[in-house]
Every structure is written in structure tokens, then in C-alpha cells.
Design an enzyme around this catalytic site. Structure first.
Site, mmCIF file in Angstrom:
data_model
loop_
_atom_site.group_PDB
_atom_site.id
_atom_site.type_symbol
_atom_site.label_atom_id
_atom_site.label_comp_id
_atom_site.label_asym_id
_atom_site.label_seq_id
_atom_site.Cartn_x
_atom_site.Cartn_y
_atom_site.Cartn_z
ATOM 1 N N CYS A 1 1.249 -1.179 0.155
ATOM 2 C CA CYS A 1 0.095 -0.127 0.301
ATOM 3 C C CYS A 1 1.076 0.847 0.096
ATOM 4 O O CYS A 1 1.799 1.317 0.953
ATOM 5 C CB CYS A 1 -0.724 -0.175 1.324
ATOM 6 S SG CYS A 1 -0.144 1.107 2.446
ATOM 7 N N GLU A 2 0.357 1.672 -0.581
ATOM 8 C CA GLU A 2 1.294 3.451 -1.071
ATOM 9 C C GLU A 2 1.193 4.401 0.562
ATOM 10 O O GLU A 2 1.987 5.279 0.454
ATOM 11 C CB GLU A 2 1.096 4.192 -2.405
ATOM 12 C CG GLU A 2 -0.202 4.476 -2.380
ATOM 13 C CD GLU A 2 -1.055 5.538 -3.495
ATOM 14 O OE1 GLU A 2 0.086 4.810 -4.707
ATOM 15 O OE2 GLU A 2 -1.130 6.350 -3.988
#
Ligand SMILES: [Zn+2]
Length: 214
Positions: free
Chosen positions: A97-98
Site C-alpha cells: 500500500c502506498e
């Protein structure tokens, strides 16, 4: 993480906002995070951790070095008139996940309705893998996979469904283990034709056959 970056830092003039960090700088950043977490990066158990983390990042984020469109350009055109749905389901998906840089783990289902081009099914799995090995949000990942297949194969339709658990949600923050997020992107016939869409949804939700376990 050096081969794929285009900018090469000039010795003595590194501009931190744009320069490509060296392996040494990356490892130093990991040492900083270890100290920030409250531990001693020089103790025996942690001494090699920065280099291990850097190597792990090379694997986790290898997708920046590949172009998924290239993978699909090697298509097979002779379909002998095959024009039914091609579905690859339960593709193992590992991304990050960024927002928190923690794992997103799940599976992807990818289908298309061939026009006059088909592609080896391992290529579809590779496209999923390349986009997954980047910093992502699940919505963007889902759309990128579908759009890439649409643009390269020009099929009559593409469907991508991803079901995944986000460790930023299961191990921190709201701490909701067991929750999965489901995203989908339907293009062409999968969006416009309810029968095609239903067929796809039925196929991905049916239990695996015995064949799938061998
Ligand atoms: Zn997150």
C-alpha cells in the site's frame, strides 16, 4: 533499486529531491528507521538488516523496472475462431500500500473476451505481478491491469476483480483482521452486457474444481 532509475546523481551535487539514492543511502535510511523505532542498528541481530531490507525492496518493487505492455505485445493471433471468455482466476497477489508501505495480500481474477488476439495465460499473471510490485492502492492496481489488457489486446471486453487484505488495516489503525477489500473494473462487454458479466461473476465465485488442486 538502481537500474530502472533514469537520473544519475552527480558526485558532490546530489539534490535530495530528485537524485537517485545510492544503495548506501537506502541502507542508512533503514538504520535511521531502526533507531527511530527505538532499537540499536549496531547490535548483532540487526547489523545486516539494512542490506536485507534493501534487497527485499528490490524484490517488492521490481515492477518499476518492467513495462506490462511489452509482456502483452507477444500475442498469438490464431485463435481458430475461439471467441469465448478466457479467465485466469485466483492469481496470487502481493503488493504494498502506498500510504503505509505494508503488504496487500490477496488474489486477482482476470478475464477477457478475445477479439482476434489471444495471449499466453502466464502473460496475464505477469501483468498482475508487474503492477503489484509497485506502491499501490487497490483501486488503481485494478484499473491499471484492466486498462493495459484493453489497450494491448483490443479484446471485446476485460474484467478484473481483486480481493485483498490490507495489513495497514489488519495489523494497525482500526485493526480489523479478516476484512477483505473487493475492487473490480469491467470494460466492454463485461460492463455493457449483463449476461457476460453474470457468467464471469459466477465463474469466479464457484468453488475450485478438483483439477485446480493438481
Ligand atoms: Zn495503507
Amino acid at each position: 533499486m538502481t537500474e530502472h532509475k533514469k537520473k544519475v546523481p552527480v558526485a558532490g551535487q546530489a539534490d535530495l529531491s530528485t537524485a537517485n539514492p545510492t544503495r548506501e543511502q537506502a541502507e542508512e535510511a533503514v538504520r535511521t528507521l531502526i533507531r527511530w523505532a527505538g532499537d540499536d542498528p549496531d547490535r548483532e541481530g540487526l547489523i545486516d538488516t539494512p542490506s536485507r531490507v534493501a534487497r527485499a525492496y528490490e524484490e517488492f518493487f521490481a515492477g518499476y523496472q518492467d513495462d506490462p505492455s511489452d509482456i502483452l505485445r507477444r500475442t498469438f493471433e490464431e485463435t481458430d475462431g475461439y471467441d469465448e471468455m478466457v479467465l485466469l482466476r485466483d492469481i496470487r497477489l502481493e503488493s504494498h500500500c502506498e500510504h503505509h508501505m505494508v503488504p496487500i495480500i490477496g488474489k486477482a481474477h482476470v478475464a477477457y473476451l478475445p477479439g482476434n488476439r489471444v495471449v499466453g495465460i502466464s502473460k496475464l499473471a505477469r501483468v498482475v505481478e508487474i503492477y503489484s510490485r509497485r506502491l499501490q492502492i487497490q483501486e488503481k492496481l485494478t484499473a491499471q491491469i484492466a486498462n493495459c489488457i484493453q489497450e494491448e489486446l483490443h479484446p471485446r471486453g476485460v474484467a478484473v476483480v481483486i480481493e485483498a487484505a490490507h495489513q495497514c488495516m489488519t495489523t494497525r489503525g482500526v485493526r480489523k483482521p479478516g476484512v477483505t477489500m473487493v475492487t473490480s473494473r469491467m470494460l466492454g462487454a463485461f460492463r455493457d452486457d449483463p449476461t457476460t458479466r453474470r457468467e464471469f461473476m459466477a465463474l469466479i465465485s464457484s468453488p475450485a474444481t478438483g483439477l485446480a488442486n493438481h
